[in-house]
Design an enzyme around this catalytic site. Structure first.
Site, PDB file in Angstrom:
ATOM      1  N   HIS A 219      -0.945  37.527  69.642  1.00 19.90           N
ATOM      2  CA  HIS A 219      -0.477  36.196  69.226  1.00 19.90           C
ATOM      3  C   HIS A 219      -1.244  35.684  68.015  1.00 19.90           C
ATOM      4  CE1 HIS A 219       2.568  34.791  72.125  1.00 19.90           C
ATOM      5  NE2 HIS A 219       2.018  35.695  72.941  1.00 19.90           N
TER       6      HIS A 219
ATOM      7  N   HIS B  21       7.886  52.415  74.528  1.00 19.82           N
ATOM      8  CA  HIS B  21       7.472  52.540  75.917  1.00 19.82           C
ATOM      9  C   HIS B  21       6.354  53.582  75.964  1.00 19.82           C
ATOM     10  CE1 HIS B  21      10.825  50.116  77.306  1.00 19.82           C
ATOM     11  NE2 HIS B  21      11.630  50.835  76.553  1.00 19.82           N
TER      12      HIS B  21
ATOM     13  N   HIS C  24       8.205  45.303  71.403  1.00 21.03           N
ATOM     14  CA  HIS C  24       9.488  45.205  70.691  1.00 21.03           C
ATOM     15  C   HIS C  24       9.273  44.451  69.388  1.00 21.03           C
ATOM     16  CE1 HIS C  24      12.763  42.264  69.726  1.00 21.03           C
ATOM     17  NE2 HIS C  24      13.438  43.383  69.604  1.00 21.03           N
TER      18      HIS C  24
ATOM     19  N   GLY D  82      30.830  48.274  67.047  1.00 20.83           N
ATOM     20  CA  GLY D  82      31.125  49.694  66.953  1.00 20.83           C
ATOM     21  C   GLY D  82      30.020  50.557  66.400  1.00 20.83           C
TER      22      GLY D  82
ATOM     23  N   ASN E  10      26.695  53.060  66.561  1.00 21.55           N
ATOM     24  CA  ASN E  10      26.375  54.183  67.421  1.00 21.55           C
ATOM     25  C   ASN E  10      25.726  53.702  68.722  1.00 21.55           C
ATOM     26  OD1 ASN E  10      24.254  56.279  68.372  1.00 21.55           O
ATOM     27  ND2 ASN E  10      25.664  57.480  67.135  1.00 21.55           N
TER      28      ASN E  10
ATOM     29  N   HIS F 198      17.828  35.431  85.988  1.00 25.69           N
ATOM     30  CA  HIS F 198      18.087  35.856  87.369  1.00 25.69           C
ATOM     31  C   HIS F 198      16.822  36.336  88.074  1.00 25.69           C
ATOM     32  CE1 HIS F 198      18.620  39.694  85.117  1.00 25.69           C
ATOM     33  NE2 HIS F 198      18.099  40.247  86.195  1.00 25.69           N
TER      34      HIS F 198
ATOM     35  N   THR G 173      13.452  42.879  62.578  1.00 31.20           N
ATOM     36  CA  THR G 173      13.727  41.913  61.508  1.00 31.20           C
ATOM     37  C   THR G 173      15.071  42.287  60.907  1.00 31.20           C
ATOM     38  OG1 THR G 173      12.484  43.251  59.897  1.00 31.20           O
ATOM     39  CG2 THR G 173      11.307  41.437  60.954  1.00 31.20           C
ATOM     40  N   ARG G 174      15.816  41.293  60.447  1.00 31.83           N
ATOM     41  CA  ARG G 174      17.168  41.578  59.976  1.00 31.83           C
ATOM     42  C   ARG G 174      17.642  40.481  59.028  1.00 31.83           C
ATOM     43  NH1 ARG G 174      17.023  39.867  65.082  1.00 31.83           N
ATOM     44  NH2 ARG G 174      18.074  37.903  65.581  1.00 31.83           N
TER      45      ARG G 174
END
Length: 284
Positions: free
Chosen positions: A154, A110, A120, A267, A269, A184, A123-124
Site C-alpha cells: 500500500h 498464483h 493482480h 469475443g 480469446n 455472497h 492498466t488500460r
C-alpha cells in the site's frame, strides 16, 4: 486521438515485456528443485471485428505456480449487452454509436509458496467515438497475511498516487475495497490496493501519466514480497489455506470481474480472458 491510442498501446506492451523479464529473473533466483519457469507466449485474435494481443503464461515454475501477463489491443463494435451497460454508466454517445477501441495489460500471479501472496494488476485505455478513459489498479491477495507485506504494497501505491493527485490514493483505495469485495461471502478477496475506472479529467496526458505511475509501481510493490517469501518453509495446512483462498479468487473473477465479462462479451480469446483462474483451488 489515433496518436494517443498508439502511444498507450505501445506503453502497455512495453510494460508487459518488462514484467515478464522481471518474473523470469525471479524464477532464476527461486528455490532449487525445479527448472526455472519460462513464459509460453501465444498470439491471440478476437473472434469478431479486429485486433488481438499476446497471452503470456508460466506454469509450474520455482516461484510461480501459474502467472499470466497479457497484453491486448482490440477494436470493433460492442455487443448490445456491452453497449447497454456502458450507456447505463453514462458513457457519452454510447446510445448512438457502439464502436470501440481498447488496449491494456492484465496480470494475475498464483504462487507456489503459500506464504507468498497472489497478486493482480491491470492498466488500460478505452475509446469510443464519444469518449476516452483510463482504468486499472493493483491488489494483493495473500492467503497468509503479513502486516508488513500489506503495508509495503500500500505504501508503494500511495507514493505513486500522491504524485498525481492529493486525494487519489484515498479515493482509489476505497474504490478497490468496494470493488474487490465478494458479496455472497461477505468479505474482501484480499487486502486491497487501488482501483480506478472511467478516468477522464479532460487532460489525456495527465491521466495517462497517472495510469503509467500505477503500472510502474507494480514491480517495486510486489517483487520484494515474492522474493522474501518464496523460500519460506510451509506445510500441508498452509497449502490447504492457499487452495481455499484461491476458491474465493475464482468465484470473484467468474461472477463479478468487469474485465472477465467484457472480454467474453466482445469475443476475445477465452483462454486469455480466463488466464486469471488458479491452476488448483478448493472448496469446503
Amino acid at each position: 486521438m489515433d496518436e494517443q491510442r498508439h502511444i498507450a498501446a505501445s506503453w502497455f506492451r512495453d510494460l508487459r515485456d518488462r514484467i515478464t523479464a522481471a518474473f523470469e529473473g525471479l524464477e532464476d533466483k527461486g528455490p532449487d528443485g525445479a527448472a526455472p519457469g519460462r513464459f509460453e507466449v501465444t498470439p491471440t485474435e478476437r473472434a469478431e471485428d479486429g485486433g488481438g494481443g499476446i497471452m503470456s503464461v508460466m506454469r509450474g515454475g520455482r516461484v510461480f505456480e501459474k502467472v499470466g501477463v497479457n497484453w491486448s489491443e482490440v477494436h470493433g463494435t460492442l455487443s448490445p449487452g456491452a453497449q447497454a451497460a456502458m450507456a447505463a454508466r453514462g458513457v457519452p454517445g454510447m446510445d448512438a454509436d457502439p464502436r470501440f477501441w481498447a488496449s491494456g495489460i492484465s496480470l494475475v500471479a498464483h504462487m507456489q509458496n503459500p506464504h507468498a501472496p497472489a497478486v493482480h494488476m491491470n492498466t488500460r485505455m478505452f475509446w469510443t467515438p464519444g469518449a476516452w478513459w483510463f482504468g486499472g489498479g493493483a491488489d494483493l491477495n495473500p492467503c497468509i497475511e503479513y502486516a508488513e507485506d500489506t503495508a509495503h504494497f500500500h505504501d508503494t501505491l500511495r507514493r505513486a498516487c500522491d504524485a498525481h493527485g492529493a486525494d487519489y490514493y484515498d479515493r482509489f483505495k476505497a474504490w478497490a475495497d468496494e470493488y474487490f469485495f465478494i458479496p455472497h461471502r461477505g468479505r474482501a478477496r484480499g487486502v486491497g490496493g487501488v482501483f480506478f475506472d472511467d478516468l477522464n479529467t479532460g487532460d489525456w496526458s495527465a491521466d495517462f501519466a497517472f495510469t503509467k505511475a500505477v503500472g510502474e509501481a507494480f514491480l517495486p510493490a510486489f517483487l520484494p514480497l515474492a522474493e522474501l517469501r518464496m523460500a519460506r518453509d510451509w506445510g500441508d495446512a498452509d497449502k490447504d489455506a492457499q487452495l481455499i483462498h484461491r476458491g474465493l479468487y475464482a468465484e470473484y473473477n467468474l461472477v463479478y470481474d468487469r474485465g472477465t465479462k467484457f472480454g467474453l462479451e466482445t469475443g476475445h480469446n477465452a483462454d486469455a480472458v480466463l488466464m486469471s483462474l488458479p491452476p488448483l483451488a478448493k472448496w469446503v
